[in-house]
Design an enzyme around this catalytic site. Structure first.
Site, PDB file in Angstrom:
ATOM      1  N   GLU A   1       0.529  -0.227  16.575  1.00 27.74           N
ATOM      2  CA  GLU A   1      -0.311   0.914  16.212  1.00 27.74           C
ATOM      3  C   GLU A   1      -1.210   1.320  17.382  1.00 27.74           C
ATOM      4  OE1 GLU A   1      -4.053   1.937  13.283  1.00 27.74           O
ATOM      5  OE2 GLU A   1      -2.555   0.518  12.553  1.00 27.74           O
TER       6      GLU A   1
ATOM      7  N   CYS B   1       0.858  -1.185   0.000  1.00 29.70           N
ATOM      8  CA  CYS B   1       0.000   0.000   0.000  1.00 29.70           C
ATOM      9  C   CYS B   1       0.898   1.239   0.000  1.00 29.70           C
ATOM     10  CB  CYS B   1      -0.894   0.009   1.235  1.00 29.70           C
ATOM     11  SG  CYS B   1       0.025   0.135   2.794  1.00 29.70           S
TER      12      CYS B   1
ATOM     13  N   CYS C   1      -8.067   1.570   6.801  1.00 24.45           N
ATOM     14  CA  CYS C   1      -7.457   2.213   5.638  1.00 24.45           C
ATOM     15  C   CYS C   1      -8.006   1.655   4.339  1.00 24.45           C
ATOM     16  CB  CYS C   1      -5.935   2.109   5.720  1.00 24.45           C
ATOM     17  SG  CYS C   1      -5.216   0.650   4.975  1.00 24.45           S
TER      18      CYS C   1
ATOM     19  N   HIS D   1       5.639  -4.818   8.910  1.00 25.71           N
ATOM     20  CA  HIS D   1       5.649  -6.188   9.403  1.00 25.71           C
ATOM     21  C   HIS D   1       5.841  -7.176   8.251  1.00 25.71           C
ATOM     22  CE1 HIS D   1       3.439  -5.030  13.359  1.00 25.71           C
ATOM     23  NE2 HIS D   1       4.754  -4.926  13.457  1.00 25.71           N
TER      24      HIS D   1
ATOM     25  N   SER E   1      -0.859  -7.756  10.832  1.00 24.58           N
ATOM     26  CA  SER E   1      -2.275  -7.740  11.193  1.00 24.58           C
ATOM     27  C   SER E   1      -3.167  -7.780   9.957  1.00 24.58           C
ATOM     28  CB  SER E   1      -2.588  -6.485  12.021  1.00 24.58           C
ATOM     29  OG  SER E   1      -3.975  -6.393  12.295  1.00 24.58           O
TER      30      SER E   1
ATOM     31  N   THR F   1      -6.171   0.738  11.979  1.00 22.93           N
ATOM     32  CA  THR F   1      -6.375   0.865  10.527  1.00 22.93           C
ATOM     33  C   THR F   1      -6.371  -0.460   9.786  1.00 22.93           C
ATOM     34  OG1 THR F   1      -4.008   1.156  10.096  1.00 22.93           O
ATOM     35  CG2 THR F   1      -5.308   3.158  10.510  1.00 22.93           C
TER      36      THR F   1
ATOM     37  N   CYS G   1       2.590   5.995   8.904  1.00 23.16           N
ATOM     38  CA  CYS G   1       1.631   6.097   7.803  1.00 23.16           C
ATOM     39  C   CYS G   1       0.705   7.289   8.055  1.00 23.16           C
ATOM     40  CB  CYS G   1       0.808   4.821   7.699  1.00 23.16           C
ATOM     41  SG  CYS G   1      -0.540   4.916   6.494  1.00 23.16           S
TER      42      CYS G   1
ATOM     43  N   HIS H   1      -0.806  -4.367  19.945  1.00 26.61           N
ATOM     44  CA  HIS H   1      -0.305  -4.078  18.600  1.00 26.61           C
ATOM     45  C   HIS H   1       0.387  -2.715  18.623  1.00 26.61           C
ATOM     46  CE1 HIS H   1      -0.376  -2.957  14.314  1.00 26.61           C
ATOM     47  NE2 HIS H   1      -0.418  -4.254  14.067  1.00 26.61           N
TER      48      HIS H   1
ATOM     49  N   HIS I   1       3.918   2.142  11.872  1.00 28.23           N
ATOM     50  CA  HIS I   1       2.810   1.916  12.805  1.00 28.23           C
ATOM     51  C   HIS I   1       2.600   3.060  13.783  1.00 28.23           C
ATOM     52  CE1 HIS I   1       4.574  -2.026  11.617  1.00 28.23           C
ATOM     53  NE2 HIS I   1       3.322  -2.215  11.270  1.00 28.23           N
TER      54      HIS I   1
END
Length: 333
Positions: free
Chosen positions: A129, A15, A197, A44, A226, A167, A99, A127, A77
């Protein structure tokens, strides 16, 4: 084994946020030379991390492990304000690869917390993020993952709350949790746009179609990704056998017994070279007809930080749209 076919998901793989983050580390190595320190995995994916290590990137678990004054890249993240403060105290030359879509969730968390709302963050505890967003207002943010978590919340139903989401979640599963929150709380706000996202949604939608059309779905991605794990779950929920494949060496030939059509996709942090490897291995096992799924062509590009501009021209390099040339329909070559 009977010959079979492969349908390649569209879109799949990198992405815009992942391309930007990897490009930032590569650009920092070009400008500053090795070593460039990276807090946590930049994205990741084991292959990407290994390739950047070869170029001189050093991955650390904490900013405290980075020598004072050194260049340190924050991963895609995101990080908490506490991490930023600690990095500043050490005099680190910080380059932020968060991001932009994750940064938006951070900004929303700050805004809702300042407005006096309890922020209910739908996501996975622990996680990276989620940890970063939690750090924006730890006394006002509560993580919820399931509908049962919603029922267990020790908050009055008239508490002013706001809902944010990690996200990279499954869109369908997150919608269930958000519906449960709406049903319970009488004063609930959400951002104007969904936090999941665009890339996660697009890849999940493509996988749903693969699951309906194929006996088996294989998702290329690392075990700590994830969004890749969510894609496997989505495929299973829509009727296909599905497995995560970190690379072609993890393909179990037993999965192919009785299978005539395989859908192949890749998580948002998985490079196309790993898809090439899996398709080549499948071709050797008889799955030598390849077609490309009709899907959304993504054209999102995120710019790099201004501090990575060319010292002579002042120009900031443009993040490429794709990591490599995509596989062509009609064959594995």
């Amino acid at each position: 084994m009977t010959a079979g076919s492969i349908v390649l998901a569209q879109p799949r793989g990198f992405c815009a946020g992942v391309r930007r983050a990897i490009g930032i580390v590569e650009r920092a190595l070009d400008l500053y030379g090795a070593p460039v320190y990276v807090r946590k995995e930049i994205v990741h994916n084991h292959h990407i991390v290994a390739e950047l290590v070869k170029r001189g990137a050093v991955f650390v678990d904490s900013e405290e492990e980075v020598p004072e004054g050194a260049v340190c890249v924050f991963s895609a993240h995101g990080v908490s304000p506490g991490v930023r403060s600690a990095a500043a105290d050490r005099g680190l030359e910080v380059i932020d690869a968060t991001c932009p879509l994750v940064s938006k969730v951070h900004q929303e968390a700050v805004r809702f917390a300042r407005d006096g709302r309890t922020v209910l963050l739908v996501g996975h505890e622990g996680h990276e993020e989620v940890e970063g967003v939690l750090g924006e207002a730890p006394d006002r943010i509560v993580v919820v993952e399931t509908e049962e978590d919603v029922r267990r919340l020790a908050l009055p139903d008239d508490t002013p709350v706001a809902v944010l989401t990690q996200t990279t979640l499954s869109f369908d599963e997150t919608a269930k949790v958000v519906r449960a929150l709406r049903a319970r709380f009488t004063d609930l706000l959400t951002p104007g746009e969904d936090d999941i996202c665009y890339a996660s949604q697009n890849r999940q939608n493509a996988v749903k179609d693969l699951a309906r059309r194929n006996d088996l779905v294989l998702v290329v991605g690392s075990r700590n990704s994830s969004n890749s794990l969510r894609m496997v779950e989505v495929a299973r929920e829509h009727g296909a056998a599905a497995h995560l494949v970190p690379d072609e060496s993890h393909l179990d030939e037993a999965w192919l017994h009785g299978v005539s059509a395989i859908g192949v996709s890749a998580g948002a942090s998985a490079p196309e070279i790993l898809v090439h490897g899996l398709v080549t291995r499948l071709a050797a096992l008889g799955f030598d007809r390849v077609e490309l799924q009709r899907g959304i062509a993504e054209d999102v590009v995120f710019s790099m930080p201004g501090r990575l501009a060319d010292p002579v021209t002042g120009r900031v390099p443009r993040t490429p749209l794709a990591d490599e040339a995509p596989l062509s329909p009609g064959g594995a070559a």
